[in-house]
Design an enzyme around this catalytic site. Structure first.
Site, PDB file in Angstrom:
ATOM      1  N   CYS A   1      23.807  95.626  -2.709  1.00 22.84           N
ATOM      2  CA  CYS A   1      24.541  95.229  -3.913  1.00 22.84           C
ATOM      3  C   CYS A   1      23.791  95.487  -5.208  1.00 22.84           C
ATOM      4  O   CYS A   1      24.334  96.058  -6.156  1.00 22.84           O
ATOM      5  CB  CYS A   1      24.890  93.739  -3.861  1.00 22.84           C
ATOM      6  SG  CYS A   1      25.231  93.063  -2.242  1.00 22.84           S
TER       7      CYS A   1
ATOM      8  N   GLU B   1      32.397 103.609  -3.367  1.00 24.32           N
ATOM      9  CA  GLU B   1      31.467 103.289  -4.454  1.00 24.32           C
ATOM     10  C   GLU B   1      30.488 104.422  -4.708  1.00 24.32           C
ATOM     11  O   GLU B   1      30.293 104.849  -5.854  1.00 24.32           O
ATOM     12  CB  GLU B   1      30.724 102.001  -4.122  1.00 24.32           C
ATOM     13  CG  GLU B   1      31.600 100.764  -4.213  1.00 24.32           C
ATOM     14  CD  GLU B   1      30.919  99.506  -3.711  1.00 24.32           C
ATOM     15  OE1 GLU B   1      31.394  98.407  -4.045  1.00 24.32           O
ATOM     16  OE2 GLU B   1      29.909  99.615  -2.979  1.00 24.32           O
TER      17      GLU B   1
ATOM     18  N   CYS C   1      21.110  93.146   0.345  1.00 22.14           N
ATOM     19  CA  CYS C   1      21.676  93.038  -1.000  1.00 22.14           C
ATOM     20  C   CYS C   1      20.665  93.433  -2.060  1.00 22.14           C
ATOM     21  O   CYS C   1      20.951  94.247  -2.942  1.00 22.14           O
ATOM     22  CB  CYS C   1      22.172  91.616  -1.252  1.00 22.14           C
ATOM     23  SG  CYS C   1      22.856  91.379  -2.902  1.00 22.14           S
TER      24      CYS C   1
ATOM     25  N   GLU D   1      44.659  88.888 -20.184  1.00 28.08           N
ATOM     26  CA  GLU D   1      45.865  88.164 -20.595  1.00 28.08           C
ATOM     27  C   GLU D   1      47.081  88.553 -19.779  1.00 28.08           C
ATOM     28  O   GLU D   1      48.028  87.769 -19.639  1.00 28.08           O
ATOM     29  CB  GLU D   1      46.147  88.386 -22.080  1.00 28.08           C
ATOM     30  CG  GLU D   1      46.582  89.796 -22.451  1.00 28.08           C
ATOM     31  CD  GLU D   1      46.884  89.941 -23.943  1.00 28.08           C
ATOM     32  OE1 GLU D   1      47.746  89.197 -24.435  1.00 28.08           O
ATOM     33  OE2 GLU D   1      46.256  90.793 -24.597  1.00 28.08           O
TER      34      GLU D   1
ATOM     35  N   TYR E   1      34.485 100.613   1.371  1.00 29.15           N
ATOM     36  CA  TYR E   1      34.008 100.331   0.021  1.00 29.15           C
ATOM     37  C   TYR E   1      32.691 101.026  -0.285  1.00 29.15           C
ATOM     38  O   TYR E   1      32.465 101.487  -1.413  1.00 29.15           O
ATOM     39  CB  TYR E   1      33.902  98.820  -0.205  1.00 29.15           C
ATOM     40  CG  TYR E   1      32.776  98.124   0.508  1.00 29.15           C
ATOM     41  CD1 TYR E   1      31.553  97.928  -0.125  1.00 29.15           C
ATOM     42  CD2 TYR E   1      32.929  97.646   1.801  1.00 29.15           C
ATOM     43  CE1 TYR E   1      30.509  97.289   0.524  1.00 29.15           C
ATOM     44  CE2 TYR E   1      31.893  97.003   2.451  1.00 29.15           C
ATOM     45  CZ  TYR E   1      30.685  96.832   1.817  1.00 29.15           C
ATOM     46  OH  TYR E   1      29.652  96.208   2.457  1.00 29.15           O
TER      47      TYR E   1
ATOM     48  N   HIS F   1      44.280  87.138 -26.570  1.00 24.49           N
ATOM     49  CA  HIS F   1      44.729  88.461 -27.021  1.00 24.49           C
ATOM     50  C   HIS F   1      43.785  89.029 -28.081  1.00 24.49           C
ATOM     51  O   HIS F   1      43.285  88.287 -28.936  1.00 24.49           O
ATOM     52  CB  HIS F   1      46.138  88.322 -27.626  1.00 24.49           C
ATOM     53  CG  HIS F   1      46.712  89.618 -28.079  1.00 24.49           C
ATOM     54  ND1 HIS F   1      47.191  90.557 -27.196  1.00 24.49           N
ATOM     55  CD2 HIS F   1      46.878  90.133 -29.333  1.00 24.49           C
ATOM     56  CE1 HIS F   1      47.648  91.592 -27.898  1.00 24.49           C
ATOM     57  NE2 HIS F   1      47.457  91.361 -29.189  1.00 24.49           N
TER      58      HIS F   1
ATOM     59  N   LYS G   1      22.788  99.240  -5.911  1.00 23.24           N
ATOM     60  CA  LYS G   1      24.072  99.946  -6.041  1.00 23.24           C
ATOM     61  C   LYS G   1      24.713  99.684  -7.394  1.00 23.24           C
ATOM     62  O   LYS G   1      25.197 100.604  -8.063  1.00 23.24           O
ATOM     63  CB  LYS G   1      24.983  99.512  -4.887  1.00 23.24           C
ATOM     64  CG  LYS G   1      26.380 100.117  -4.850  1.00 23.24           C
ATOM     65  CD  LYS G   1      27.436  99.258  -5.529  1.00 23.24           C
ATOM     66  CE  LYS G   1      27.478  97.822  -5.086  1.00 23.24           C
ATOM     67  NZ  LYS G   1      28.136  97.570  -3.813  1.00 23.24           N
TER      68      LYS G   1
END
Length: 462
Positions: free
Chosen positions: A50, A185, A45, A445, A181, A440, A53
């Protein structure tokens, strides 16, 4: 005072997220702890996954933001990108973070051996550089995984995800092979940095294992990012030429490129651990077989993280490491719950997902499933001219409509899914979502204003 039976109470093989967490916690309890790591502390990682990346993703996002800023009145002439600046900045931060991991272990009293370790027997490890052997009452294996590549002619000309962060220069053309993934990515990153990217995948849709509509949306995301996506083809040969590389595929097609990135998956890193000598069972995939408490077939040896191939995520390895400490050193048997774990894929824009896919929901619960979806253009993209959209999906079960799955594709999805994951883990209902007042104007939302999607109840989405 009696002599210690073993050199260590705990020896950890692998100083990634799970191993460091377990080693630190054990040392804080006053245990004698040894840790071996052949690479930089921090594991996949921090060092080659992670963290670096995500920095590359940010780099690509800044480039897109500069371009899209024109619609908001900003002048963007004479903008340039320097790969070496980004690459070196990322590596500087990686080294800093790795140093923090080392300090965490050493300040808490753990002894860090900066070399590879392998098992000699159930209580003994060999440090492979120095040749020393160390004994331990309990051993924890937390070595993670490594990239896997197909055995094809010329595979030595390809790079893997570990190599991406150290590329000497940015390729003008890149061929990314894979549809998971990691492939998605990095294809998005380099396309965003200005590289001409082709992504080739043996399947018909990207992100196998994800919700079907998410897979379709990500396919559109890649196209909008200028990625030439090609499906149902597998590479058979990589040939080096004066102008780069020629990759041949099983359908007879050929693709010319400057860089071949094999992003074809990762596998547990167990082949050189000496597991047979220690009596530790592995699955056909190479993953170490463990029970719910992360105990292997050898009672004093445990394993956490990607090496067990359960849920291969950094936060999961950390939680498994903490549960291991509770079980072994606090007399509090603790099994980490692997259900309803939120996760993200950092495509551009990203994916956020938690809970079951629609296909899985219908296989489990049949007609007792209701699905809510929406797709819209985010407010930010109106003036910028961006074609990217947001997709949201909520899956419920039963008359109470308990939320069992949420899937998002679009800006800020990775941030939103962390909060939504709390609601899913708490088994809240669609009524609870509806009773929550919207903020909002935001993308988020829409999650509390979703309407049901009309769907033929006999159709199973896979």
């Amino acid at each position: 005072m009696s002599k210690r039976k073993y050199d260590y109470d705990l020896f950890v093989i692998g100083a990634g997220s799970g191993g460091v967490r377990a080693g630190r916690l054990a040392a804080q309890l006053g245990k004698c702890v040894g840790v071996a790591e052949e690479s930089l502390p921090g594991g996949t990682c921090v060092v080659r996954g992670c963290v670096p990346k995500k920095f590359l993703v940010y780099g690509a996002d800044f480039g897109e933001a500069i371009e899209k800023a024109k619609g908001y009145g900003w002048s963007t002439e004479n903008v340039s990108f320097d790969w070496t600046v980004l690459r070196d900045s990322v590596q500087k931060e990686v080294n800093r973070l790795s140093g923090i991991y080392s300090t965490i272990l050493e300040k808490n009293g753990a002894e860090l051996h900066r070399e590879r370790a392998e098992l000699v027997d159930a209580h003994t490890v060999r440090l492979c550089t120095s040749g020393e052997t160390k004994t331990a009452e309990t051993i924890l294996i937390a070595v993670g995984g490594s990239p896997w590549t197909p055995d094809i002619k010329g595979i030595e000309h390809a790079i893997v995800s570990d190599d991406v962060f150290l590329l000497p220069e940015q390729p003008k053309r890149m061929l990314v092979i894979g549809g998971g993934y990691i492939a998605c990515e990095f294809a998005g990153v380099f396309a965003g940095l200005g590289t001409d990217v082709i992504q080739a995948y043996r399947g018909g849709r990207l992100l196998n294992g994800f919700d079907a509509e998410v897979r379709d949306e990500v396919g559109q995301v890649q196209i909008r990012n200028g990625i030439d996506t090609r499906f149902n083809i597998s590479p058979t040969e990589i040939r080096k030429t004066d102008g780069g590389y020629i990759v041949s595929f099983n359908d007879g097609s050929k693709i010319g490129t400057d860089c071949v990135l094999m992003a074809t998956g990762r596998r547990p890193k167990t082949d050189t651990l000496g597991l047979d000598a220690a009596g530790v069972d592995v699955e056909s995939s190479g993953a170490i077989t463990v029970d719910e408490f992360s105990r292997t077939s050898q009672p004093n040896i445990y394993a956490v993280g990607d090496v067990t191939n359960r849920v291969n995520l950094t936060p999961v390895a950390i939680r498994e490491g903490a549960a291991f400490i509770e079980t072994v050193f606090k007399d509090n048997p603790t099994a980490f719950d692997h259900d309803d774990i939120a996760s993200a894929v950092f495509t551009r824009p990203p994916v956020g997902t938690c809970g079951v896919s629609e296909g899985e929901a219908r296989r489990r619960y049949g007609d007792d499933v209701t699905v809510y979806t929406t797709q819209f253009r985010p407010m930010k993209n109106v003036l910028s001219g961006s074609e990217h959209r947001c997709f949201m999906k909520v899956i419920t079960k039963g008359k109470q409509e308990t939320v069992i799955g949420v899937h998002l594709v679009g800006d800020d999805s990775a941030e939103m899914i962390q909060m939504v994951g709390i609601a899913i883990k708490a088994k809240l209902t669609k009524a609870d979502f509806d009773a929550t007042c919207a903020v909002h104007p935001t993308i988020a939302e829409e999650i509390v204003t979703l309407k049901p999607r009309e769907l033929n109840k006999t159709t199973v989405v896979t």
